[in-house]
Design a protein around this motif. Structure first.
Motif, PDB file in Angstrom:
ATOM      1  N   PRO A  33       0.884  -1.020  -0.255  1.00  0.00           N
ATOM      2  CA  PRO A  33      -0.121   0.143   0.060  1.00  0.00           C
ATOM      3  C   PRO A  33       0.643   1.065   0.033  1.00  0.00           C
ATOM      4  CG  PRO A  33      -0.344  -1.061   2.173  1.00  0.00           C
ATOM      5  CD  PRO A  33       0.549  -2.154   1.283  1.00  0.00           C
ATOM      6  N   GLN A  34       0.456   2.222  -0.933  1.00  0.00           N
ATOM      7  CA  GLN A  34       0.930   3.527  -0.998  1.00  0.00           C
ATOM      8  C   GLN A  34       0.205   4.559  -0.287  1.00  0.00           C
ATOM      9  OE1 GLN A  34       4.227   3.734  -2.313  1.00  0.00           O
ATOM     10  NE2 GLN A  34       3.972   1.409  -2.519  1.00  0.00           N
ATOM     11  N   ALA A  35      -0.809   4.265   0.500  1.00  0.00           N
ATOM     12  CA  ALA A  35      -1.758   5.181   1.052  1.00  0.00           C
ATOM     13  C   ALA A  35      -2.229   4.352   2.338  1.00  0.00           C
ATOM     14  CB  ALA A  35      -2.726   5.814   0.262  1.00  0.00           C
ATOM     15  N   LYS A  36      -2.875   5.066   3.255  1.00  0.00           N
ATOM     16  CA  LYS A  36      -3.652   4.405   4.159  1.00  0.00           C
ATOM     17  C   LYS A  36      -4.578   3.418   3.838  1.00  0.00           C
ATOM     18  CE  LYS A  36      -5.723   5.559   8.710  1.00  0.00           C
ATOM     19  NZ  LYS A  36      -6.296   6.667   9.632  1.00  0.00           N
ATOM     20  N   ILE A  37      -5.279   3.854   2.760  1.00  0.00           N
ATOM     21  CA  ILE A  37      -6.112   2.801   2.238  1.00  0.00           C
ATOM     22  C   ILE A  37      -5.763   2.781   0.854  1.00  0.00           C
ATOM     23  CG2 ILE A  37      -8.701   2.367   1.413  1.00  0.00           C
ATOM     24  CD1 ILE A  37      -9.605   4.124   3.602  1.00  0.00           C
ATOM     25  N   ASN A  70     -20.976   4.214  -5.637  1.00  0.00           N
ATOM     26  CA  ASN A  70     -21.883   3.846  -4.778  1.00  0.00           C
ATOM     27  C   ASN A  70     -21.400   3.244  -3.272  1.00  0.00           C
ATOM     28  OD1 ASN A  70     -23.679   4.833  -6.631  1.00  0.00           O
ATOM     29  ND2 ASN A  70     -24.116   3.088  -7.642  1.00  0.00           N
ATOM     30  N   MET A  71     -20.136   2.919  -3.332  1.00  0.00           N
ATOM     31  CA  MET A  71     -19.484   1.948  -2.353  1.00  0.00           C
ATOM     32  C   MET A  71     -18.546   2.930  -1.337  1.00  0.00           C
ATOM     33  SD  MET A  71     -18.839  -1.848  -3.640  1.00  0.00           S
ATOM     34  CE  MET A  71     -18.082  -1.099  -5.195  1.00  0.00           C
ATOM     35  N   VAL A  72     -18.572   4.310  -1.607  1.00  0.00           N
ATOM     36  CA  VAL A  72     -17.745   5.029  -0.927  1.00  0.00           C
ATOM     37  C   VAL A  72     -17.668   5.021   0.453  1.00  0.00           C
ATOM     38  CG1 VAL A  72     -17.282   7.640  -0.433  1.00  0.00           C
ATOM     39  CG2 VAL A  72     -17.456   6.877  -2.866  1.00  0.00           C
ATOM     40  N   ASP A  73     -18.738   4.830   1.158  1.00  0.00           N
ATOM     41  CA  ASP A  73     -18.935   4.824   2.474  1.00  0.00           C
ATOM     42  C   ASP A  73     -18.471   3.364   2.988  1.00  0.00           C
ATOM     43  OD1 ASP A  73     -19.796   7.543   2.886  1.00  0.00           O
ATOM     44  OD2 ASP A  73     -21.899   7.013   3.105  1.00  0.00           O
ATOM     45  N   GLU A  74     -18.941   2.368   2.502  1.00  0.00           N
ATOM     46  CA  GLU A  74     -18.611   1.049   2.987  1.00  0.00           C
ATOM     47  C   GLU A  74     -16.801   0.741   2.712  1.00  0.00           C
ATOM     48  OE1 GLU A  74     -21.241  -0.821   0.024  1.00  0.00           O
ATOM     49  OE2 GLU A  74     -19.689  -2.404   0.204  1.00  0.00           O
ATOM     50  N   LEU A  75     -16.435   1.377   1.827  1.00  0.00           N
ATOM     51  CA  LEU A  75     -14.955   1.256   1.866  1.00  0.00           C
ATOM     52  C   LEU A  75     -13.978   2.465   2.379  1.00  0.00           C
ATOM     53  CD1 LEU A  75     -14.901   0.891  -2.345  1.00  0.00           C
ATOM     54  CD2 LEU A  75     -14.689  -0.739  -0.614  1.00  0.00           C
ATOM     55  N   GLY A  76     -14.749   3.212   3.198  1.00  0.00           N
ATOM     56  CA  GLY A  76     -13.986   4.203   4.149  1.00  0.00           C
ATOM     57  C   GLY A  76     -13.395   5.315   3.274  1.00  0.00           C
ATOM     58  N   LEU A  77     -14.144   5.600   2.174  1.00  0.00           N
ATOM     59  CA  LEU A  77     -13.319   6.645   1.240  1.00  0.00           C
ATOM     60  C   LEU A  77     -14.258   7.909   1.403  1.00  0.00           C
ATOM     61  CD1 LEU A  77     -13.009   4.254  -1.873  1.00  0.00           C
ATOM     62  CD2 LEU A  77     -11.199   5.215  -0.039  1.00  0.00           C
ATOM     63  N   GLN A  78     -15.070   8.237   2.479  1.00  0.00           N
ATOM     64  CA  GLN A  78     -16.124   9.173   2.539  1.00  0.00           C
ATOM     65  C   GLN A  78     -15.075  10.625   2.520  1.00  0.00           C
ATOM     66  OE1 GLN A  78     -16.218   6.569   4.355  1.00  0.00           O
ATOM     67  NE2 GLN A  78     -15.480   7.274   6.694  1.00  0.00           N
ATOM     68  N   ASP A  79     -14.141  10.641   3.077  1.00  0.00           N
ATOM     69  CA  ASP A  79     -13.446  12.023   3.245  1.00  0.00           C
ATOM     70  C   ASP A  79     -12.321  12.141   2.058  1.00  0.00           C
ATOM     71  OD1 ASP A  79     -14.277  12.476   5.679  1.00  0.00           O
ATOM     72  OD2 ASP A  79     -12.660  11.202   6.798  1.00  0.00           O
ATOM     73  N   GLY A  80     -12.397  11.365   1.255  1.00  0.00           N
ATOM     74  CA  GLY A  80     -11.715  11.731  -0.220  1.00  0.00           C
ATOM     75  C   GLY A  80     -10.963  10.530  -0.734  1.00  0.00           C
ATOM     76  N   PHE A  81     -10.677  10.555  -1.959  1.00  0.00           N
ATOM     77  CA  PHE A  81      -9.716   9.440  -2.622  1.00  0.00           C
ATOM     78  C   PHE A  81      -9.474   9.848  -3.864  1.00  0.00           C
ATOM     79  CE2 PHE A  81     -14.362   8.718  -3.588  1.00  0.00           C
ATOM     80  CZ  PHE A  81     -14.500   8.394  -5.098  1.00  0.00           C
ATOM     81  N   ARG A  82      -8.403   9.062  -4.279  1.00  0.00           N
ATOM     82  CA  ARG A  82      -7.681   9.273  -5.917  1.00  0.00           C
ATOM     83  C   ARG A  82      -8.018   7.987  -6.604  1.00  0.00           C
ATOM     84  NH1 ARG A  82      -2.004  11.177  -4.162  1.00  0.00           N
ATOM     85  NH2 ARG A  82      -2.520  13.785  -3.793  1.00  0.00           N
ATOM     86  N   LEU A  83      -8.158   7.954  -7.932  1.00  0.00           N
ATOM     87  CA  LEU A  83      -8.513   7.082  -8.711  1.00  0.00           C
ATOM     88  C   LEU A  83      -7.044   7.096  -9.744  1.00  0.00           C
ATOM     89  CD1 LEU A  83     -12.252   6.619  -9.500  1.00  0.00           C
ATOM     90  CD2 LEU A  83     -10.853   5.549  -7.911  1.00  0.00           C
ATOM     91  N   GLY A 104      -6.973   6.261  -0.540  1.00  0.00           N
ATOM     92  CA  GLY A 104      -7.748   7.097   0.378  1.00  0.00           C
ATOM     93  C   GLY A 104      -7.152   7.158   1.626  1.00  0.00           C
ATOM     94  N   GLY A 105      -7.664   7.811   2.643  1.00  0.00           N
ATOM     95  CA  GLY A 105      -7.153   7.904   3.856  1.00  0.00           C
ATOM     96  C   GLY A 105      -6.228   9.113   3.825  1.00  0.00           C
ATOM     97  N   GLN A 106      -5.163   8.804   5.017  1.00  0.00           N
ATOM     98  CA  GLN A 106      -4.073   9.758   5.137  1.00  0.00           C
ATOM     99  C   GLN A 106      -2.983   9.421   4.058  1.00  0.00           C
ATOM    100  OE1 GLN A 106      -2.238   9.821   8.703  1.00  0.00           O
ATOM    101  NE2 GLN A 106      -0.644  11.275   8.070  1.00  0.00           N
ATOM    102  N   GLN A 107      -2.874  10.320   3.015  1.00  0.00           N
ATOM    103  CA  GLN A 107      -1.768  10.120   1.756  1.00  0.00           C
ATOM    104  C   GLN A 107      -0.440   9.901   2.509  1.00  0.00           C
ATOM    105  OE1 GLN A 107      -2.687   9.531  -1.342  1.00  0.00           O
ATOM    106  NE2 GLN A 107      -4.516   9.501  -0.483  1.00  0.00           N
ATOM    107  N   LEU A 108       0.306   8.883   1.885  1.00  0.00           N
ATOM    108  CA  LEU A 108       1.932   8.697   2.433  1.00  0.00           C
ATOM    109  C   LEU A 108       2.541   9.618   1.687  1.00  0.00           C
ATOM    110  CD1 LEU A 108       1.996   5.010   2.732  1.00  0.00           C
ATOM    111  CD2 LEU A 108       1.546   6.492   4.672  1.00  0.00           C
ATOM    112  N   ASP A 109       2.463   9.970   0.403  1.00  0.00           N
ATOM    113  CA  ASP A 109       2.739  10.654  -0.635  1.00  0.00           C
ATOM    114  C   ASP A 109       1.919  11.768  -1.065  1.00  0.00           C
ATOM    115  OD1 ASP A 109       3.988  11.924  -2.443  1.00  0.00           O
ATOM    116  OD2 ASP A 109       4.770  10.250  -3.814  1.00  0.00           O
TER     117      ASP A 109
END
Ligand code: 5GP
Ligand code: ZN
Length: 113
Positions: A33-37, A70-83, A104-109
């Motif tokens: 993983p390169q990010a928290k999620i 449609n799965m943002v909440d269940e994947l824990g991505l509600q605070d933002g994410f990158r594709l 998603g989550g806190q970015q490492l980079d």
């Protein structure tokens, strides 16, 4: 596709941490993983990258991304994410089966922020 690591994961020949699966796609945890999620969205049909993708495969990919939205909440991505989808050596694509990185989550980079 023979010798494709992601096809082997899709077929269950290589274990993975599965988050979601349906007829179009698999979402798994990235092994490095390169990010928290850090998940990977893998379309089940093999194609190397968006340049090689057919119109039908593009439609399937769009459907996969809509399902992800449609799965943002269940994947824990509600605070933002990158594709992110890397194509080719200069973008450091290492697996030649199209995949979308979901970060998603806190970015490492955070150099791209
Ligand atoms: P790329 O560099 O091609 O854009 O990304 C490939 C991604 O696949 C990398 O982030 C790498 O950590 C991940 N990866 C490679 N092999 C495996 C594997 O066997 N299992 C999982 N879950 N991820 C993998
Ligand atoms: Zn493949």
């Amino acid at each position: 596709m023979e010798n494709c690591i992601f096809c082997k994961i899709i077929k269950g020949e290589i274990p993975s941490a599965k988050i979601y699966e349906d007829e179009d796609m698999l979402i798994i945890k990235d092994v490095n993983p390169q990010a928290k999620i850090h998940y990977l969205l893998l379309p089940k049909q093999h194609f190397a990258n968006i340049v090689e993708m057919t119109d039908a495969q593009a439609q399937t990919l769009a459907r996969c991304i809509k399902k992800l939205s449609n799965m943002v909440d269940e994947l824990g991505l509600q605070d933002g994410f990158r594709l992110v989808s890397n194509k080719g050596a200069h973008a450091c694509q290492s697996v030649e089966h199209l995949h979308i990185h979901i970060l998603g989550g806190q970015q490492l980079d955070d150099r791209m922020c």
